[in-house]
Structure formats: C-alpha cells, structure tokens
Design a protein around this motif. Structure first.
Motif, short mmCIF file in Angstrom:
data_model
loop_
_atom_site.label_atom_id
_atom_site.label_comp_id
_atom_site.label_asym_id
_atom_site.label_seq_id
_atom_site.Cartn_x
_atom_site.Cartn_y
_atom_site.Cartn_z
N ARG A 185 39.54 40.03 42.24
CA ARG A 185 40.93 39.70 42.43
C ARG A 185 40.89 40.04 44.26
NH1 ARG A 185 44.75 41.41 39.67
NH2 ARG A 185 44.05 41.06 37.63
N ILE A 240 43.08 33.25 37.43
CA ILE A 240 42.99 34.12 36.67
C ILE A 240 41.72 34.96 37.05
CG2 ILE A 240 42.06 35.55 34.31
CD1 ILE A 240 42.55 32.97 32.90
N ILE A 278 36.59 38.64 29.92
CA ILE A 278 37.39 37.54 30.05
C ILE A 278 37.54 36.30 29.00
CG2 ILE A 278 39.10 35.43 31.42
CD1 ILE A 278 39.31 39.04 33.37
N PHE A 302 40.04 38.57 38.12
CA PHE A 302 38.94 39.55 37.42
C PHE A 302 38.82 40.72 38.61
CE2 PHE A 302 35.68 37.07 38.51
CZ PHE A 302 34.73 37.58 39.01
N ASP A 307 46.89 35.15 33.94
CA ASP A 307 45.90 35.88 33.29
C ASP A 307 45.54 35.58 31.68
OD1 ASP A 307 47.76 36.85 31.35
OD2 ASP A 307 48.07 38.06 32.67
N ASN A 308 44.60 35.93 31.24
CA ASN A 308 44.19 35.61 30.75
C ASN A 308 44.70 35.32 29.05
OD1 ASN A 308 41.81 33.86 29.94
ND2 ASN A 308 41.47 35.64 28.02
N HIS A 309 46.02 35.59 28.99
CA HIS A 309 47.00 36.32 28.32
C HIS A 309 47.77 35.21 28.11
CE1 HIS A 309 45.38 40.32 27.14
NE2 HIS A 309 45.56 41.02 28.13
N SER A 345 48.56 29.96 38.44
CA SER A 345 47.23 31.01 38.69
C SER A 345 48.03 32.39 37.71
CB SER A 345 47.78 31.72 40.00
OG SER A 345 47.16 32.81 40.16
#
Length: 483
Positions: free
Chosen positions: A301, A399, A410, A401, A381-383, A379
C-alpha cells in the motif's frame, strides 16, 4: 489510419470441410459449415465442417481399432515418430504462424515463440520424456506397470490452437494412446495442417483423428462416447463442468485446464518497476487471452501511487495495429462477442466506482475495423468483480496490501489457482511465499517458464497436468502384476 495490411486483406480463403479419420480425409456427415473470422479484419478467411456426433463415432471407432497396435509399439519407435512430426511442423513454421495470426490475431512477433515454436518444442519434449517415465517398477514381490489409458478425446482451445493440439495429442501419443481431437471451431485451421503432418510422419492410421465442430455437439459427443476413455479439455469452467458431468456417466478420466485469475505478488523489497512491467507483459500477451495471465497486480500500500504511475506508462507503451506488423504489441481479441464482453466488464467496473487509470471500453481512435480493446488498468481491491472473475482480455487490476500475510491472503482469495508470480530482493524469501500460494505454477522474479515443468491448476482452474513427463503420465494407468 488502417489496421490491416494487404497481406491480411488478400489472405487465401481456406475450405476444410472434411474430417480426418483412420488416416484419411473423409466427407463429414455435416450439412453446414462454420465460418472462420479474422479478428483484425472482421473478414471470413475460411470454413470448416460443423461436425456431428456421427463423425465423432467414426473417429472413436478408428482410434479404438488402432489402440492395440500403437499401445504395443516400442517406446523408441513412438519417440522417433513424434520427433519426425516435430521436424515437419518446424519446416512449416512460418506458414503456420501466419495462419494462426490470421485466426487468433496475436501479433506475429510473439506468435512465433508462443504459438508455433513452442508447439514444436512440446512435441520434442514429449518424445524425449518417454524415457523418463517409470514404465516398469519392481517392488518386493510385485511389478508395477504404467500402461496407456486408452482412447483420448482432446478438446483444444482457440487461444493456442496449434499448441493446444500438440500438448494433448503429443502427450497422448507418447503414452501409447490414440486420439480424437476437436480443434476450436473459432481457430481450427492450423489443426488441419497438423493432421496432414501426422500422416507424413508415418504415424499409423487411426492413431490421430480430427473432427471439427462446436462444443455442444462434437465436444459433448466426445465426452459421452463409450469408446473414449480419457477426456482432456482446455477451456472455460463452464465447459469443463459440462464435460466432467457427461464423462462421469461412463467414469472417464478427466484432465481439465480451465480458467485463472492469477496474482503477481510484488513484495516490499522487490524491484517495483521491473515487476510491474514484466507482469503487465504477461497479463496482456495475446490481448490478455491467456488462462495463466497475471491479471491481478498486488503491491504494498505504501507504494501504490508509484505502482499506478508505472502501470499507466507501461499500458500506454503497447502498440495496437495489424498483427502481421512486427512492431505491433497488442492485437485484437478473438471475436466481436468477446470484445463486447470485455467492454461490459470495463463499463461495469466504472459504474461500480472502481478507479480506472488508463484505457477504456471505447473503440480505439483511428481503428475502422478489428476487435480491438485498449490496454486497460484499474486500481481497486480484491472484492471487486474485476479481481474475482476471469475477463480474458487486456484488463488488469492493481490491489494494495498491508503486510506479507495480507498479500498471501489476497492472492489465495480466489476461486481459481492456475498461475502466479512472486517478486522479492531475496529469492529464498520469494520461494517461501510461493510455498503458501494455492496455485499450480509460480514464477520467481520473472524467471521464464520451463516448458518441461507441469502446468495445471488448483480449485476451479482444473485437474491434471500438461507438459513434459507430467503430461505423458496424465494418460497412463497403473497395473499391478503380483507373482
């Protein structure tokens, strides 16, 4: 500006409406044909028979009749025949590469290595690996034999139309099995050349058979036929599930190479620029139409903004154009339907608020034909849906982390498990992380794929393995002889 060369415009029309059964071309019982479309020009470049269950029956009977003789052929003779086939394929390499480019749209500079040359190498690896198989082992007072599993039904993929045939048929022939091949109806033409070369290589009649057609007819007939013992398919999860369902009724062996949503895990001490550039090259090869493409990019991140800048620059460096032009690095996707599917994913992600960094769903400026999609990076997230579903196009999602454990979680938070990559300044550390990833193949710090290593997946990515000795063993059974 135009996207097509005169060579593409004037390509010879190919009519291939027979089936290859028992060592000869025979008239199909089909009453219709399937058009083959060049994805760069949107023009019809050929047609093949819309094969039938009757065609599959003829092919399966020919393969079953040839099985006893081929399965008893000495290993050295089988290896020599496969080497001859590889040599013949190599001689026709330039012609086959251009044919595949016209069917699939992959840029020719990359198609040489990833389509034609690698199919030749696969055959040679199989021929050489025959001697690596433990055909007979003595254990205490019993003998363990490895024997060919029977007739193989091989259902090939369109994104690697020649290599898919070479991987399945080559391994099966090396194992001593006979084969019924269904090439992809979208990109079938190179498989017809392959069938002719089987004859030239002196492989006996009935050992290799080919029936063109669509999955719901020819593919399902192969999966259901009582004389076919093993089914090997490369395709979607939906296709694999259907083939598995049909094959289970006669308890067939299954080898299924299905989808992927592979993670490129870039650890804190990695060379971020190299990892992203190599990762996006992998993700966007063949316009993103690769099962094992690194379609998720996982970054610390703290380095997200830097990673986004690198990814944008890399995506913008891809050059769209005529696939026969050596300077082209991003070709079209395979069909209009596939293009619209990818566009829907891009638009849906934007509607859902996922941040698009570069690319988009619009037709690339200046392109008057062809199923082209811009290199697109998000860009999120994993959802996000983009991170969970296989898009099969030039779309990547970055993504972030928060820790190494988070990155591993992830990467594993996927229904798929086909491929992956780990980058670190310490290769041993990268290998330790790789050991915790639930996926079938992992590359460390951009190491090239070894084509003798097994390829296959966990979870929805399938069952079984291809390539090298492991591909041969997929088509063998164990037999115990006691006393």
């Amino acid at each position: 500006m135009t996207t097509v060369s005169e060579e593409q415009r004037t390509a010879q029309y190919t009519t291939a409406t027979d089936i290859f059964v028992g060592g000869e071309w025979r008239k199909s019982s089909a009453t219709e044909t399937i058009a083959v479309i060049n994805p760069a020009t949107e023009e019809t470049i050929g047609e093949v028979a819309r094969g039938t269950a009757e065609d599959v029956d003829l092919a399966a009977k020919a393969a079953a009749a040839a099985f006893d003789g081929w399965s008893q052929t000495p290993n050295g003779e089988r290896a020599a025949a496969i080497h001859r086939l590889a040599d013949l394929l190599e001689v026709r390499g330039d012609e086959l590469t251009k044919l595949i480019v016209s069917e699939v749209g992959q840029p020719i500079t990359f198609a040489v290595g990833s389509q034609t040359d690698v199919a030749v190498s696969d055959l040679r690896h199989f021929a050489d690996a025959i001697n690596d198989v433990a055909w007979v082992e003595l254990v205490e007072d019993f003998m363990v034999r490895r024997e060919p599993a029977g007739v193989v039904g091989a259902i090939a993929a369109w994104n690697g139309p020649l290599r898919s045939v070479a991987l399945k048929a080559g391994a099966a022939l090396a194992a001593g099995c006979t084969v019924v091949v269904k090439p992809s109806e979208i990109a079938p033409l190179s498989a017809y050349v392959f069938a002719n070369l089987v004859n030239e290589a002196g492989i006996p009649a009935g050992v290799f058979n080919l029936v063109s057609g669509e999955g719901p007819v020819v593919g399902e007939a192969i999966a259901s036929h009582p004389l076919i013992d093993v089914v090997s398919l490369t395709g979607s999860v939906r296709a694999g599930s259907r083939v598995m369902e049909l094959g289970s009724r006669s308890i067939k062996r299954m080898a299924l190479e299905l989808g992927g949503k592979s993670a490129n895990v870039i650890l804190e001490d990695a060379d971020l620029e190299q990892a992203i550039n190599v990762g996006l090259d992998d993700a966007f090869r063949n316009a993103g139409q690769v099962c094992g493409g690194l379609s998720r990019t996982l970054v610390p991140r703290s380095r997200l903004a830097e990673a986004e800048q690198i990814a944008v620059a890399k995506a913008e460096s891809f050059l769209m154009g005529d696939p026969l032009d050596p300077s082209t690095t991003l070709g079209p996707v395979i069909t209009e339907r596939q293009r619209e599917r990818i566009r829907d994913y891009i638009r849906s992600a934007q509607t859902d608020g996922v941040r698009m960094l570069v690319g988009g769903a619009e037709q690339p400026e200046g392109f008057d034909c062809g199923y082209y999609i811009k290199a697109t990076v998000f860009s999120g997230d994993n959802h996000d849906r983009l991170a969970q579903e296989e898009i099969f196009g030039p779309v990547n999602i970055i993504i972030p982390f928060d820790s190494e454990a988070d990155a591993i979680g992830i990467a594993n938070d996927s229904s798929y498990g086909l491929a992956g990559a780990v980058w670190s300044g310490d290769p041993e550390h990268a290998r330790a992380v790789a050991a915790r990833l639930r996926t079938g193949r992992i590359r460390i710090n951009g190491t090239p794929i070894n084509m003798k290593a097994p390829h296959g997946g966990f979870k929805l990515s399938g069952i079984g393995r291809e390539m090298g000795r492991y591909g041969i063993e997929e088509f063998l059974e164990y037999k115990s002889v006691i006393g």
